[in-house]
Scaffold this motif. Structure first.
Motif, mmCIF file in Angstrom:
data_model
loop_
_atom_site.group_PDB
_atom_site.id
_atom_site.type_symbol
_atom_site.label_atom_id
_atom_site.label_comp_id
_atom_site.label_asym_id
_atom_site.label_seq_id
_atom_site.Cartn_x
_atom_site.Cartn_y
_atom_site.Cartn_z
ATOM 1 N N ASN A 4 0.857 -1.183 0.000
ATOM 2 C CA ASN A 4 0.000 0.000 0.000
ATOM 3 C C ASN A 4 0.895 1.235 0.000
ATOM 4 O O ASN A 4 1.790 1.360 0.842
ATOM 5 C CB ASN A 4 -0.904 0.001 1.234
ATOM 6 N N GLU A 5 0.668 2.162 -0.908
ATOM 7 C CA GLU A 5 1.565 3.296 -1.103
ATOM 8 C C GLU A 5 1.322 4.460 -0.146
ATOM 9 O O GLU A 5 2.091 5.422 -0.143
ATOM 10 C CB GLU A 5 1.449 3.818 -2.547
ATOM 11 N N ASN A 6 0.277 4.399 0.644
ATOM 12 C CA ASN A 6 -0.144 5.587 1.391
ATOM 13 C C ASN A 6 0.950 6.128 2.315
ATOM 14 O O ASN A 6 1.350 7.291 2.205
ATOM 15 C CB ASN A 6 -1.417 5.271 2.189
ATOM 16 N N LEU A 7 1.447 5.313 3.228
ATOM 17 C CA LEU A 7 2.476 5.792 4.136
ATOM 18 C C LEU A 7 3.785 6.063 3.397
ATOM 19 O O LEU A 7 4.482 7.049 3.692
ATOM 20 C CB LEU A 7 2.724 4.792 5.267
ATOM 21 N N GLY A 8 4.136 5.216 2.440
ATOM 22 C CA GLY A 8 5.355 5.440 1.672
ATOM 23 C C GLY A 8 5.366 6.793 0.994
ATOM 24 O O GLY A 8 6.406 7.450 0.897
ATOM 25 N N ARG A 9 4.191 7.231 0.537
ATOM 26 C CA ARG A 9 4.083 8.535 -0.128
ATOM 27 C C ARG A 9 4.115 9.677 0.885
ATOM 28 O O ARG A 9 4.847 10.651 0.709
ATOM 29 C CB ARG A 9 2.783 8.596 -0.933
ATOM 30 N N GLU A 10 3.302 9.569 1.950
ATOM 31 C CA GLU A 10 3.232 10.662 2.913
ATOM 32 C C GLU A 10 4.544 10.828 3.680
ATOM 33 O O GLU A 10 4.888 11.938 4.100
ATOM 34 C CB GLU A 10 2.078 10.437 3.893
ATOM 35 N N LEU A 11 5.272 9.744 3.856
ATOM 36 C CA LEU A 11 6.588 9.832 4.472
ATOM 37 C C LEU A 11 7.479 10.796 3.693
ATOM 38 O O LEU A 11 8.194 11.617 4.278
ATOM 39 C CB LEU A 11 7.227 8.443 4.527
ATOM 40 N N LEU A 12 7.431 10.704 2.385
ATOM 41 C CA LEU A 12 8.230 11.587 1.538
ATOM 42 C C LEU A 12 7.606 12.974 1.435
ATOM 43 O O LEU A 12 8.283 13.994 1.594
ATOM 44 C CB LEU A 12 8.383 10.981 0.141
ATOM 45 N N GLU A 13 6.319 13.021 1.176
ATOM 46 C CA GLU A 13 5.651 14.291 0.886
ATOM 47 C C GLU A 13 5.471 15.170 2.114
ATOM 48 O O GLU A 13 5.693 16.386 2.058
ATOM 49 C CB GLU A 13 4.284 14.021 0.253
ATOM 50 N N LEU A 14 5.061 14.568 3.233
ATOM 51 C CA LEU A 14 4.674 15.352 4.406
ATOM 52 C C LEU A 14 5.669 15.289 5.554
ATOM 53 O O LEU A 14 5.864 16.269 6.267
ATOM 54 C CB LEU A 14 3.304 14.882 4.915
ATOM 55 N N HIS A 15 6.284 14.140 5.769
ATOM 56 C CA HIS A 15 7.078 13.953 6.977
ATOM 57 C C HIS A 15 8.550 14.292 6.793
ATOM 58 O O HIS A 15 9.243 14.524 7.792
ATOM 59 C CB HIS A 15 6.956 12.509 7.467
#
Length: 493
Positions: free
Chosen positions: A179-190
């Motif tokens: 699932n890409e959700n956390l992988g994406r937000e880790l880069l984008e938001l965190h």
């Protein structure tokens, strides 16, 4: 009831430089806080002391823990009690919000409380999430432990925490179906931010690296009912194979990928794009909506050289000339305003014992302002710039809150309120002197000419008019305090 003709003298205000530290790194003025600044030797020295909260006694903040004892149950027990209708999730999360508000209001660890809020907003998990809520209090404890430590340590712990995994779907992500959700937000938001230039391939690889950290609620308990939760690392679910993610390379050859995942997360924490992005975010939160390039560079450099040490980074921020020159340029967010108003009025909430207790009801007051702790519904956290909190509607709701608390309408139960006379000078006195005295006592600063003129116009009294105790009844004092609370002096920091 008329006001006595004598009252405690207002404390002499802090100088502007010291006051600026209080405005930016506390939840609002109190006479006790001003005294703490003086005892420390000034605002900068007080700030430095605050960076080591373990060395500062915090009896007022610590006692709040006993007000909401069910918060400290394990995630499994919290979920069990919700499932069996003993205490529903929404009540638990409401109590968590109340406890958080009381900590911010009463704690002597003001810088720590602010940094807990800052990192919680960056690494945001809403309290209203239906899946993550059983772990939300444990997640808060984790951020509290690292809020003044190193960001790389905090990023590793928060990213792999079941609360974050359940919220952003990593808890169900496997090598068979990443699932890409956390992988994406880790880069984008965190960490590095959307402008850093990562690709969709980076996102997919990031998601693969994070597989293995599993969690579930509504799991079968010992009696066969779906009243349990669990969280563990499942090696069979971790993707194995070479990965390249935004410049990071790993052979990732072991089914237990926790070491490789930690290396990836530390790489992101130390990345120059992360340093710049978090430096900018810190500057917006504590300095200005439009921080200079030099300020951002200076803070980012401290971040990198210190190995993501939060204390070193904050020291660089407050040492920059733009910090000193930015006084009064930040608007208080609604929740900050609610807490600062309680502190300014010197209201002392007590342990809730009755329906409508102050510590309980103030949560709904904050909700009416449009902001309670960690309630932002999206993963990006609430905005920290002035614009979103500067509308006419927001101002009007804040004015209503100031009037309700200033006039002691609601809430009132289980709280101590100082006598109105505590905000007045010895009477009779000129009305302008009364306004100024009340401003120093309430807000910690002298009233400006514009504020005095506005209050005089509102009250129909001339500034040079002599007023007596009979002129300054409790109702008149309440109006004066409300006007000061609704002035730009209080609503900015």
């Amino acid at each position: 009831m008329s006001t006595p003709t004598t009252s405690p003298r207002a404390t002499k205000p802090l100088n502007a430089r010291d006051r600026h530290f209080v405005d930016r790194f506390s939840y609002g003025h109190t006479p006790a806080l001003d005294q703490a600044v003086r005892s420390a030797g000034g605002g900068r020295a007080w700030f430095e002391d605050q960076l080591s909260p373990d060395r500062i006694k915090d009896k007022p903040g610590g006692k709040v823990r006993g007000w909401y004892p069910s918060l400290w149950y394990s995630p499994a027990k919290l979920f069990y009690r919700n499932y069996h209708d003993i205490k529903p999730a929404w009540e638990v999360m409401t109590d968590f919000g109340r406890w958080t508000m009381m900590r911010r209001t009463l704690s002597t660890h003001q810088v720590h409380e602010l940094m807990v809020e800052f990192w919680s907003n960056l690494l945001h998990v809403p309290v209203g999430d239906d899946s993550a809520w059983p772990y939300r209090i444990a997640y808060d404890k984790l951020i509290r432990a690292h809020a003044l430590g190193r960001f790389d340590d905090m990023l590793v712990k928060t990213t792999t925490h079941p609360c974050m995994g359940l919220y952003l779907d990593n808890a169900t992500s496997t090598k068979r179906a990443p699932n890409e959700n956390l992988g994406r937000e880790l880069l984008e938001l965190h960490t590095v931010g959307v402008d850093a230039g990562y690709t969709e391939k980076d996102v997919k690889s990031s998601a693969k690296m994070l597989t293995g950290y599993r969690a579930e609620i509504y799991a079968r308990g010992p009696k066969g009912e779906y009243d349990a939760v669990w969280a563990k690392y499942v090696t069979d679910d971790h993707y194995v194979g070479k990965l390249k993610i935004f410049g990071f390379k790993s052979p990732n050859k072991h089914a237990d990928g926790r070491k490789a995942t930690e290396q990836y997360l530390r790489y992101l924490a130390h990345h120059p794009a992360t340093a710049k992005r978090i430096a900018h975010r810190l500057a917006v939160r504590f300095v200005s909506d439009d921080p200079s390039a030099d300020l951002v560079r200076t803070v980012a450099r401290a971040w990198t050289r210190s190995g993501t040490d939060v204390k070193a980074t904050l020291r660089a921020l407050v040492a920059h000339p733009q910090f000193a020159s930015s006084a009064g340029r930040k608007v208080r967010m609604p929740l900050e305003d609610t807490i600062a108003t309680i502190r300014a009025l010197e209201i002392k909430p007590k342990k809730p014992k009755h329906d409508g207790a102050f510590a309980d009801a103030i949560f709904w007051v904050a909700s009416n302002q449009g902001m309670t702790p960690y309630d932002w519904p999206a993963p990006n956290g609430h905005p920290e710039s002035n614009g979103p909190w500067s509308s006419a509607g927001r101002a009007l709701t804040s004015f209503d809150m100031h009037r309700s608390l200033g006039a002691r309408w609601w809430p009132r139960q289980d709280a101590h309120f100082p006598p109105y006379a505590a905000f007045l000078p010895a009477l009779p006195a000129k009305y302008g002197e009364v306004i100024d005295h009340a401003s120093v006592k309430l807000l910690g600063v002298h009233a400006s000419g514009k504020v005095k003129d506005a209050i005089a116009l509102r009250s129909g009294r001339a500034l040079n008019q002599k007023v007596t105790a009979s002129d300054m009844s409790d109702g008149w004092v309440a109006q004066l305090l409300t006007a000061l609370l609704s002035s730009p002096t209080h609503m900015t920091r």
